[in-house]
Write a protein that holds these residues in place. Structure first.
Motif, PDB file in Angstrom:
ATOM      1  N   PHE A  94       0.849  -1.204   0.000  1.00  0.00           N
ATOM      2  CA  PHE A  94       0.000   0.000   0.000  1.00  0.00           C
ATOM      3  C   PHE A  94       0.878   1.245   0.000  1.00  0.00           C
ATOM      4  O   PHE A  94       1.981   1.270   0.543  1.00  0.00           O
ATOM      5  N   VAL A  95       0.358   2.290  -0.652  1.00  0.00           N
ATOM      6  CA  VAL A  95       1.058   3.562  -0.798  1.00  0.00           C
ATOM      7  C   VAL A  95       0.379   4.572   0.134  1.00  0.00           C
ATOM      8  O   VAL A  95      -0.846   4.690   0.121  1.00  0.00           O
ATOM      9  N   GLY A  96       1.153   5.287   0.925  1.00  0.00           N
ATOM     10  CA  GLY A  96       0.562   6.314   1.787  1.00  0.00           C
ATOM     11  C   GLY A  96       1.529   6.683   2.882  1.00  0.00           C
ATOM     12  O   GLY A  96       2.481   5.961   3.159  1.00  0.00           O
ATOM     13  N   GLU A  97       1.288   7.848   3.479  1.00  0.00           N
ATOM     14  CA  GLU A  97       2.161   8.391   4.523  1.00  0.00           C
ATOM     15  C   GLU A  97       1.366   8.643   5.796  1.00  0.00           C
ATOM     16  O   GLU A  97       0.132   8.624   5.798  1.00  0.00           O
ATOM     17  N   TYR A  98       2.083   9.001   6.829  1.00  0.00           N
ATOM     18  CA  TYR A  98       1.566   9.349   8.156  1.00  0.00           C
ATOM     19  C   TYR A  98       0.369  10.315   8.084  1.00  0.00           C
ATOM     20  O   TYR A  98      -0.547  10.266   8.876  1.00  0.00           O
ATOM     21  N   GLN A 131      -2.000  16.119   8.066  1.00  0.00           N
ATOM     22  CA  GLN A 131      -0.900  17.053   7.814  1.00  0.00           C
ATOM     23  C   GLN A 131      -0.375  16.865   6.395  1.00  0.00           C
ATOM     24  O   GLN A 131      -0.824  15.981   5.669  1.00  0.00           O
ATOM     25  N   SER A 132       0.627  17.681   6.035  1.00  0.00           N
ATOM     26  CA  SER A 132       1.186  17.602   4.684  1.00  0.00           C
ATOM     27  C   SER A 132       1.804  16.243   4.412  1.00  0.00           C
ATOM     28  O   SER A 132       2.377  15.624   5.301  1.00  0.00           O
ATOM     29  N   ALA A 133       1.736  15.829   3.128  1.00  0.00           N
ATOM     30  CA  ALA A 133       2.548  14.692   2.688  1.00  0.00           C
ATOM     31  C   ALA A 133       3.956  15.226   2.442  1.00  0.00           C
ATOM     32  O   ALA A 133       4.135  16.402   2.111  1.00  0.00           O
TER      33      ALA A 133
END
Ligand SMILES: Cc1cc2nc3c(=O)[nH]c(=O)nc-3n(C[C@H](O)[C@H](O)[C@H](O)COP(=O)(O)OP(=O)(O)OC[C@H]3O[C@@H](n4cnc5c(N)ncnc54)[C@H](O)[C@@H]3O)c2cc1C
Length: 582
Positions: A114-118, A124-126
């Motif tokens: 899976f692709v994604g950040e905090y 908040q911003s990527a």
């Protein structure tokens, strides 16, 4: 460094196999990575887990399958609220400074990852951009649906949280994110560095005193060294922003709406406040948490907490804070930082809390978890050296700065002992200065470690008599309390851990406080109208307002007890709300 590794494999803590391309049996989950040297194969397996068929099906329940074209940008750096994507076919690359002068590929995901950040959970911003490098098919899960998925799928939720935290650690190590350009002698630059470090904001520090790239960078920006610090973020240039301005640009939770009324308002996001936020939100209360400085509180500044239950190898305070903040966000708590409570006013059936920016928040119940502030030494010249040679926290930032120096730690409690042990491993020499014998004030495990360490010299019954230096600390004079004998120490940094005063000035005259300013609760609090016997434990002299953690009179100053009190306070909030109804 560029490595290719397979996230389905782990070599149990060994280094990731550099340049070893390994294909998974069923799916090509291989990732191309440009990551810091400390990353192990285990880290990769946690950060980029290969999803099983059942897990992919679970994502499908909460998302929508769609095609993706080569070159399509799924999200860009600075986007808040990007979606999560599960790759079914094709490949997606995470790119730093996409389209900019310093563009670099960070990681490339294949099917089954899976692709994604905090920011999926925090809004908040990527910090990276995700770009499809081949046509394919994806499952797209929007943030609101992701929260539902995480509430229902316990195991998958754990896998996602661990992956997002590890990815954030990679991003911080890779120095992606904002650039802070300034002088290491500037108090504002130090403030911005501390704010970003304590809030786990990825950033790149350019010191105009020492970094050879700084001059050209400032010339490109058209900024004179005297006009620093500046913060750059994409095409934005912020001149000496306040912490609140920077937080706003990075998409931290916006300040609460002026008319907002919540079930539970938590003031302070240290361990006690974070625990109250997690328990409040997970038990269905509309929960808002306001934090004046940095999520994690005092614990967030601790380099290694060794005595927190369930972490036999210890964990850093910032790690604990990041995990807890993500957990609170997962349950839907809103954390607003920086936002400072400045006044409290009991109203009919609720409490009004005034924030320093003029906003008011109404709450059916309030948990005050504002902790305490470090005491300062009463010495001439101290204020001028704060941030450049005198510190109230020992983090890798300060340690790196003084790597070749002798440093001094003052204090006889566990925080001083932990700081001394940590600094001894990263600086040339550590003097530990205490007014009394350590056995009376410090845990035995720490006094043993200190005594064994060859880099540490312990000077008990000693106090600091003078600081020397102008802009930078050059040395100390210390005095023996028994006979006044003086000694010069070549310390270039002084770390002060001599206790703390409670953050309760804003509550004077509203709540009953003890002689030192800590909040009185339960039976200890004087009766005001109603009998103290009817007061709930942890409840202050204002009904529906509770205190938890270090700010409470009589509290045990520990992370575990703060967490315990935060959770207990929420239980008592339910009792208070039931009492109101019935
Ligand atoms: C360096 C160090 C190492 C430590 N190591 C250990 C350890 O190993 N083990 C252990 O058990 N304990 C340790 N402690 C103690 C532990 O960190 C504290 O007991 C714990 O953090 C208390 O939690 P708290 O939530 O009550 O308060 P805090 O952690 O102090 O958090 C309070 C928060 O409230 C915020 N705040 C204050 N006023 C306002 C306001 N008006 N509006 C909004 N927000 C506000 C503050 O900015 C802060 O973030 C250590 C402490 C330090 C400083």
């Amino acid at each position: 460094m560029t490595i290719a590794a397979d996230s389905t494999r782990s070599d149990s803590g060994g280094r990731a196999a550099r340049a070893a391309q390994v294909s998974a049996p069923r799916r090509a989950t291989t990732v191309l990575v440009d990551l810091p040297g400390w990353v192990t194969a285990d880290d990769l397996a946690v950060a980029f887990p290969a999803l099983g068929d059942e897990q992919i099906e679970a994502f499908r329940q909460f998302g929508a399958e769609r095609a993706v074209a080569a070159g399509e940008v799924l999200y860009r750096r600075q986007d808040p609220h990007s979606a999560l994507y599960v790759i079914l076919e094709g490949r997606v690359k995470i790119i730093d400074d996409f389209g900019g002068p310093h563009e670099r590929g960070i990681v490339e995901y294949g099917p089954g990852v899976f692709v994604g950040e905090y920011n999926l959970l925090t809004g908040q911003s990527a910090y990276g951009s995700a770009v499809a490098v081949a046509p394919g098919r994806l499952i797209e899960v929007q943030p609101a649906r992701l929260q539902e998925l995480m509430a229902q799928e316990e195991t998958l939720s754990e896998l996602i949280l661990r992956a997002l935290l590890r990815r954030r650690a990679f991003i911080i190590s890779l120095r992606m994110g904002v650039s802070i350009i300034g002088s290491s002698y500037s108090a504002d630059a130090r403030r911005l560095l501390e704010f970003t470090a304590r809030n786990q904001i990825p950033r790149h520090w350019v010191d105009v005193e020492h970094d050879p790239a700084a001059e050209a960078l400032l010339r490109d920006l058209g900024i004179a060294p005297a006009d620093t610090p500046v913060v750059t973020w994409g095409s934005q240039v912020l001149n000496n922003p306040s912490n609140a301005e920077l937080a706003r640009v990075l998409g931290f939770a916006p300040a609460p709406a002026p008319t907002q009324v919540v079930d539970l308002l938590v003031v302070g996001a240290g361990p006690a406040g974070l625990a109250a936020s997690v328990y409040g939100a997970s038990e269905g209360l509309a929960t808002l948490t306001v934090e004046s400085t940095a999520v994690g509180g005092q614990a967030g500044t601790s380099t290694r907490i060794e005595n927190y239950l369930g972490f036999p190898a210890g964990l850093s305070g910032s790690d604990l804070a990041a995990r807890a903040a993500l957990q609170a966000a997962k349950f839907g708590a809103q954390i607003s930082a920086p936002a400072q409570a400045a006044g409290l006013e009991p109203r009919e059936g609720m409490t009004l809390v005034h924030l320093s920016d003029g906003t008011q928040v109404g709450a059916r119940a309030v948990v005050i978890a504002t902790g305490a502030r470090y005491r300062r030494l009463d010495l001439p010249g101290l204020a001028d050296l704060e941030g450049t040679g005198v510190y109230y926290a020992a983090t890798p930032e300060e340690a790196d700065r003084h790597a070749g120096d002798a440093v001094a730690v003052v204090g006889g409690g566990n925080s001083a002992g932990q700081a001394a042990v940590f600094l001894a491993g990263r600086t040339r020499r550590v003097y530990l200065l205490a007014r009394r014998d350590l056995a009376a004030t410090m845990s035995r495990y720490l006094t043993d470690q200190l005594a064994r360490h060859p880099n540490i010299e312990i000077l008990t019954r000693t106090e600091v008599a003078a600081l020397h230096g102008d802009g930078q600390l050059r040395g100390l004079t210390v005095a023996d309390r028994r006979d006044g004998t003086r000694r010069e120490l070549d310390a270039r940094a002084l770390f002060v851990f001599i206790g703390a005063d409670p953050h309760t000035r804003w509550l004077q005259g509203v709540l009953a406080l003890d002689r030192s300013g800590f909040i009185l609760t339960g039976r200890d609090a004087p009766a005001a109208g109603e009998p103290a016997a009817g007061r709930l434990p942890l409840e202050t002299t204002v009904p529906g307002v509770f205190a938890a953690g270090d700010v409470r009179s009589g509290s045990i100053k520990r992370v575990a007890s703060a967490v315990g009190e935060g959770s207990m306070a929420v239980r008592l909030v339910h009792d208070h709300l039931a009492r109101q109804l019935g």
